[in-house]
Design an enzyme around this catalytic site. Structure first.
Site, PDB file in Angstrom:
ATOM      1  CG  HIS A  10      94.882 -29.017 112.408  1.00 19.56           C
ATOM      2  ND1 HIS A  10      95.257 -27.755 112.021  1.00 19.56           N
ATOM      3  CD2 HIS A  10      95.054 -29.058 113.752  1.00 19.56           C
ATOM      4  CE1 HIS A  10      95.647 -27.065 113.076  1.00 19.56           C
ATOM      5  NE2 HIS A  10      95.519 -27.835 114.163  1.00 19.56           N
TER       6      HIS A  10
ATOM      7  CG  HIS B   2      93.470 -27.815 118.970  1.00 17.18           C
ATOM      8  ND1 HIS B   2      94.701 -28.216 119.436  1.00 17.18           N
ATOM      9  CD2 HIS B   2      93.697 -27.379 117.697  1.00 17.18           C
ATOM     10  CE1 HIS B   2      95.621 -28.021 118.501  1.00 17.18           C
ATOM     11  NE2 HIS B   2      95.033 -27.520 117.440  1.00 17.18           N
TER      12      HIS B   2
ATOM     13  CD  GLU C 255      95.434 -23.886 115.659  1.00 13.47           C
ATOM     14  OE1 GLU C 255      96.507 -23.325 115.387  1.00 13.47           O
ATOM     15  OE2 GLU C 255      95.291 -25.123 115.651  1.00 13.47           O
TER      16      GLU C 255
END
Length: 136
Positions: A7, A79, A130
């Site tokens: 994502h 992010h 991440e």
């Protein structure tokens, strides 16, 4: 080492307004808000078919994205998240190569119920990364 893009996260000052914009203007199918107190955010995921967009709103005054929104009051990309098959192996490899894992370096449970870690943006061209462990 990294797998598919899981994502792209966008920090927003008002989750309800952002959800309405993505839904009404872009025709996005948005999920239900999910509070993640351990991460200090409330999130909504938008499934785009090949990946997801995560809308993030601060949850409480101590939210880690509050500072980001102070610098970027309208919000913005916060992010990107990549999948890895083995987060412990990924962290070991990254740390041995000089990358910094944020926090105490230990994976925490993310929004999808999987272990996640965040990597220092200064080690990745100014982008907060991440990593999420996803099997299969």
């Amino acid at each position: 080492m990294i797998g598919r893009l899981n994502h792209i996260a966008i920090a927003v000052p008002d989750l309800a307004v952002a959800v309405a914009t993505y839904r009404d203007q872009l025709g996005a199918q948005v999920g239900a808000p999910q509070a993640l107190p351990e991460h200090g955010v409330t999130v909504v995921f938008i499934d785009t078919g090949n990946t997801k967009v995560e809308l993030l709103e601060p949850l409480g005054a101590g939210s880690p994205i509050a500072g980001f929104l102070e610098k970027n009051p309208a919000g913005g990309m916060h992010h990107i998240c990549f999948e890895v098959p083995d987060i412990a192996a990924a962290v070991s490899r990254l740390v041995s190569g000089g990358a910094r894992v944020l926090g105490d370096g230990q994976p925490r449970t993310g929004a999808h119920g999987n272990p996640v870690v965040f990597l220092h943006p200064k080690d990745f061209s100014g982008t907060l990364i991440e990593l999420e462990q996803v099997r299969g």
